[in-house]
Design a protein around this motif. Structure first.
Motif, PDB file in Angstrom:
ATOM      1  N   PHE A 181       0.787  -1.173   0.079  1.00  0.00           N
ATOM      2  CA  PHE A 181      -0.126   0.044  -0.019  1.00  0.00           C
ATOM      3  C   PHE A 181       0.898   1.303  -0.052  1.00  0.00           C
ATOM      4  CE2 PHE A 181      -2.801  -3.421   2.102  1.00  0.00           C
ATOM      5  CZ  PHE A 181      -3.895  -3.334   1.161  1.00  0.00           C
ATOM      6  N   ILE A 182       0.400   2.340  -0.564  1.00  0.00           N
ATOM      7  CA  ILE A 182       1.075   3.371  -0.656  1.00  0.00           C
ATOM      8  C   ILE A 182       0.112   4.687  -0.641  1.00  0.00           C
ATOM      9  CG2 ILE A 182       0.825   3.685  -3.298  1.00  0.00           C
ATOM     10  CD1 ILE A 182       3.506   5.096  -3.637  1.00  0.00           C
ATOM     11  N   ARG A 183       0.449   5.551   0.055  1.00  0.00           N
ATOM     12  CA  ARG A 183      -0.195   6.653   0.387  1.00  0.00           C
ATOM     13  C   ARG A 183       0.032   8.005  -0.266  1.00  0.00           C
ATOM     14  NH1 ARG A 183      -3.723   7.311   4.094  1.00  0.00           N
ATOM     15  NH2 ARG A 183      -3.173   5.592   5.362  1.00  0.00           N
ATOM     16  N   ARG A 184      -0.830   8.562  -1.270  1.00  0.00           N
ATOM     17  CA  ARG A 184      -0.520   9.580  -2.174  1.00  0.00           C
ATOM     18  C   ARG A 184      -0.091  10.815  -1.273  1.00  0.00           C
ATOM     19  NH1 ARG A 184      -5.570   9.016  -6.203  1.00  0.00           N
ATOM     20  NH2 ARG A 184      -5.185   6.904  -6.920  1.00  0.00           N
ATOM     21  N   GLY A 185       1.074  11.349  -1.711  1.00  0.00           N
ATOM     22  CA  GLY A 185       1.650  12.789  -1.321  1.00  0.00           C
ATOM     23  C   GLY A 185       1.878  12.471   0.146  1.00  0.00           C
ATOM     24  N   ALA A 186       2.474  11.443   0.540  1.00  0.00           N
ATOM     25  CA  ALA A 186       3.025  11.130   1.939  1.00  0.00           C
ATOM     26  C   ALA A 186       4.528  11.306   2.034  1.00  0.00           C
ATOM     27  CB  ALA A 186       2.726   9.745   2.440  1.00  0.00           C
ATOM     28  N   GLY A 187       5.117  11.732   0.925  1.00  0.00           N
ATOM     29  CA  GLY A 187       6.746  11.848   0.841  1.00  0.00           C
ATOM     30  C   GLY A 187       7.296  10.528   1.398  1.00  0.00           C
ATOM     31  N   ASP A 188       6.737   9.439   1.103  1.00  0.00           N
ATOM     32  CA  ASP A 188       7.636   8.238   1.495  1.00  0.00           C
ATOM     33  C   ASP A 188       7.837   7.403   0.415  1.00  0.00           C
ATOM     34  OD1 ASP A 188       5.080   7.650   0.927  1.00  0.00           O
ATOM     35  OD2 ASP A 188       4.730   6.121   2.549  1.00  0.00           O
ATOM     36  N   SER A 189       8.061   8.034  -0.714  1.00  0.00           N
ATOM     37  CA  SER A 189       8.238   7.397  -2.135  1.00  0.00           C
ATOM     38  C   SER A 189       9.805   6.448  -1.859  1.00  0.00           C
ATOM     39  CB  SER A 189       8.609   8.222  -3.110  1.00  0.00           C
ATOM     40  OG  SER A 189       9.606   9.250  -2.872  1.00  0.00           O
ATOM     41  N   SER A 190      10.718   6.940  -1.277  1.00  0.00           N
ATOM     42  CA  SER A 190      11.910   6.287  -0.830  1.00  0.00           C
ATOM     43  C   SER A 190      11.869   4.843  -0.168  1.00  0.00           C
ATOM     44  CB  SER A 190      12.915   7.024  -0.345  1.00  0.00           C
ATOM     45  OG  SER A 190      14.006   6.307  -0.027  1.00  0.00           O
ATOM     46  N   GLN A 191      10.704   5.072   1.018  1.00  0.00           N
ATOM     47  CA  GLN A 191      10.475   4.017   1.530  1.00  0.00           C
ATOM     48  C   GLN A 191       9.859   3.006   0.915  1.00  0.00           C
ATOM     49  OE1 GLN A 191       8.675   4.849   5.235  1.00  0.00           O
ATOM     50  NE2 GLN A 191       8.150   2.861   5.875  1.00  0.00           N
ATOM     51  N   VAL A 192       8.741   3.402   0.101  1.00  0.00           N
ATOM     52  CA  VAL A 192       7.820   2.327  -0.658  1.00  0.00           C
ATOM     53  C   VAL A 192       8.794   1.849  -1.795  1.00  0.00           C
ATOM     54  CG1 VAL A 192       6.237   2.358  -2.379  1.00  0.00           C
ATOM     55  CG2 VAL A 192       5.724   3.970  -0.599  1.00  0.00           C
ATOM     56  N   GLY A 193       9.778   2.414  -2.305  1.00  0.00           N
ATOM     57  CA  GLY A 193      10.868   1.976  -3.413  1.00  0.00           C
ATOM     58  C   GLY A 193      11.500   0.890  -2.797  1.00  0.00           C
ATOM     59  N   GLN A 194      11.996   0.941  -1.502  1.00  0.00           N
ATOM     60  CA  GLN A 194      12.772  -0.024  -0.775  1.00  0.00           C
ATOM     61  C   GLN A 194      11.598  -1.230  -0.565  1.00  0.00           C
ATOM     62  OE1 GLN A 194      14.340   1.749   2.588  1.00  0.00           O
ATOM     63  NE2 GLN A 194      15.589   3.287   1.352  1.00  0.00           N
ATOM     64  N   GLN A 195      10.516  -0.864  -0.234  1.00  0.00           N
ATOM     65  CA  GLN A 195       9.674  -1.932   0.060  1.00  0.00           C
ATOM     66  C   GLN A 195       9.274  -2.997  -1.158  1.00  0.00           C
ATOM     67  OE1 GLN A 195       6.271  -0.546   1.826  1.00  0.00           O
ATOM     68  NE2 GLN A 195       4.947  -2.305   1.881  1.00  0.00           N
ATOM     69  N   LEU A 196       9.256  -2.171  -2.394  1.00  0.00           N
ATOM     70  CA  LEU A 196       8.833  -2.755  -3.558  1.00  0.00           C
ATOM     71  C   LEU A 196      10.147  -3.717  -3.913  1.00  0.00           C
ATOM     72  CD1 LEU A 196       6.917  -0.305  -5.500  1.00  0.00           C
ATOM     73  CD2 LEU A 196       6.041  -1.972  -4.014  1.00  0.00           C
ATOM     74  N   THR A 197      11.204  -3.148  -3.778  1.00  0.00           N
ATOM     75  CA  THR A 197      12.671  -3.905  -4.162  1.00  0.00           C
ATOM     76  C   THR A 197      12.853  -5.181  -3.406  1.00  0.00           C
ATOM     77  OG1 THR A 197      13.732  -1.905  -4.813  1.00  0.00           O
ATOM     78  CG2 THR A 197      15.197  -3.767  -4.315  1.00  0.00           C
ATOM     79  N   ARG A 198      12.503  -5.062  -1.967  1.00  0.00           N
ATOM     80  CA  ARG A 198      12.645  -6.285  -1.359  1.00  0.00           C
ATOM     81  C   ARG A 198      11.679  -7.336  -1.555  1.00  0.00           C
ATOM     82  NH1 ARG A 198      12.840  -2.526   3.020  1.00  0.00           N
ATOM     83  NH2 ARG A 198      10.816  -2.692   3.482  1.00  0.00           N
ATOM     84  N   HIS A 199      10.456  -6.876  -2.098  1.00  0.00           N
ATOM     85  CA  HIS A 199       9.445  -7.822  -2.511  1.00  0.00           C
ATOM     86  C   HIS A 199       9.951  -8.602  -3.738  1.00  0.00           C
ATOM     87  CE1 HIS A 199       5.220  -9.161  -2.245  1.00  0.00           C
ATOM     88  NE2 HIS A 199       5.335  -9.223  -3.562  1.00  0.00           N
ATOM     89  N   LEU A 200      10.397  -7.989  -4.471  1.00  0.00           N
ATOM     90  CA  LEU A 200      10.944  -8.529  -5.801  1.00  0.00           C
ATOM     91  C   LEU A 200      12.005  -9.465  -5.632  1.00  0.00           C
ATOM     92  CD1 LEU A 200      10.363  -5.391  -8.323  1.00  0.00           C
ATOM     93  CD2 LEU A 200       9.544  -7.721  -8.521  1.00  0.00           C
ATOM     94  N   GLN A 201      13.060  -9.153  -4.803  1.00  0.00           N
ATOM     95  CA  GLN A 201      14.291  -9.727  -4.614  1.00  0.00           C
ATOM     96  C   GLN A 201      13.810 -10.987  -3.689  1.00  0.00           C
ATOM     97  OE1 GLN A 201      16.530  -6.883  -2.291  1.00  0.00           O
ATOM     98  NE2 GLN A 201      17.646  -6.237  -4.099  1.00  0.00           N
TER      99      GLN A 201
END
Length: 258
Positions: free
Chosen positions: A118-138
């Motif tokens: 889940f991602i919250r729009r405009g929350a300024g956490d794009s870096s954290q979300v990106g890391q979360q997605l990367t871990r998921h793919l890895q």
């Protein structure tokens, strides 16, 4: 007759949702007992459930292309909430969704148990979300995102957001572009899109009250992420999906200006 058709479809859908809720509850309880994450099992069961959910909707689905054998970041155009069960039935997948979906009754809980990120729009956490997605793919899981960030009427694509594709580069996986479109009598279906001020219940009743429409899903050639920037991946995947949907340049310019 239309009322009977609606009643039967609602009953079928209610049974499928009840079954999905039961399965998710059993798996959640089992995870607590064994005290470990059962993501592969949850994804397989989610695929099974989404196939049944898609089967309860008035669609005739045709799939073209080959399913990837390696974990990939799937990117697709986005027309409706129905994209999720139809695409999720193809392969065990996790999805990236807006945070509000987590609060939806039943559906939000099921999405969470299926491994939705889940991602919250405009929350300024794009870096954290990106890391979360990367871990998921890895970890070897397929992940599907809708890089337009919203649904459309299916007549054009909005700009693909490159930041959502960074996880493919960071995890070293390819991008699997997917084109989905809904057709009625060979023309874009006016009932399927979930856009504007639509609410879930109204759209569902409108959809179930209508006759069946055709859904075309095209799995396009994977795009290697090596030596590409996230914006290059976004532009390339947007271009080939637009081509698969037979969208012309003028329509694209109008959509991006909207």
């Amino acid at each position: 007759m239309p009322r009977l058709r609606l009643a039967l479809r609602l009953f079928h859908l209610a049974l499928v949702i009840a079954l999905g809720t039961l399965l998710a509850g059993i798996v959640s309880l089992f995870e607590r007992v064994v005290r470990r994450d059962l993501m592969p099992l949850r994804q397989r069961l989610t695929r099974w459930f989404l196939a049944r959910l898609g089967g309860a909707l008035p669609f005739r689905v045709r799939v073209e292309g080959e399913l990837p054998t390696q974990p990939m970041l799937w990117v697709s155009n986005h027309v409706s909430w129905t994209d999720i069960p139809l695409l999720g039935a193809l392969q065990p997948l996790s999805f990236l969704s807006k945070a509000e979906v987590r609060d939806w009754p039943v559906a939000g809980w099921l999405a969470h148990k299926a491994g939705t990120q889940f991602i919250r729009r405009g929350a300024g956490d794009s870096s954290q979300v990106g890391q979360q997605l990367t871990r998921h793919l890895q970890q070897g899981h397929h992940l599907l995102i809708f890089p337009e960030g919203t649904t459309t009427d299916g007549l054009a694509l909005r700009t693909f957001h490159g930041r959502l594709l960074s996880s493919a580069i960071d995890s070293g996986v390819a991008v699997q572009p997917v084109a989905i479109r809904y057709l009625r009598d060979g023309q874009p279906c006016p009932v399927a899109p979930f856009i504007g001020d639509d609410d879930m219940l109204s759209h569902l009743l409108r959809l179930l009250s209508s006759s069946a429409c055709d859904v075309e899903i095209r799995l396009l050639a994977p795009i290697p992420s090596e030596s590409r920037s996230r914006n290059e991946l976004a532009r390339h995947s947007q271009a080939i999906i637009a081509s698969a949907l037979l969208l012309n340049a003028a329509e694209q310019e109008q959509a991006e200006a909207a």
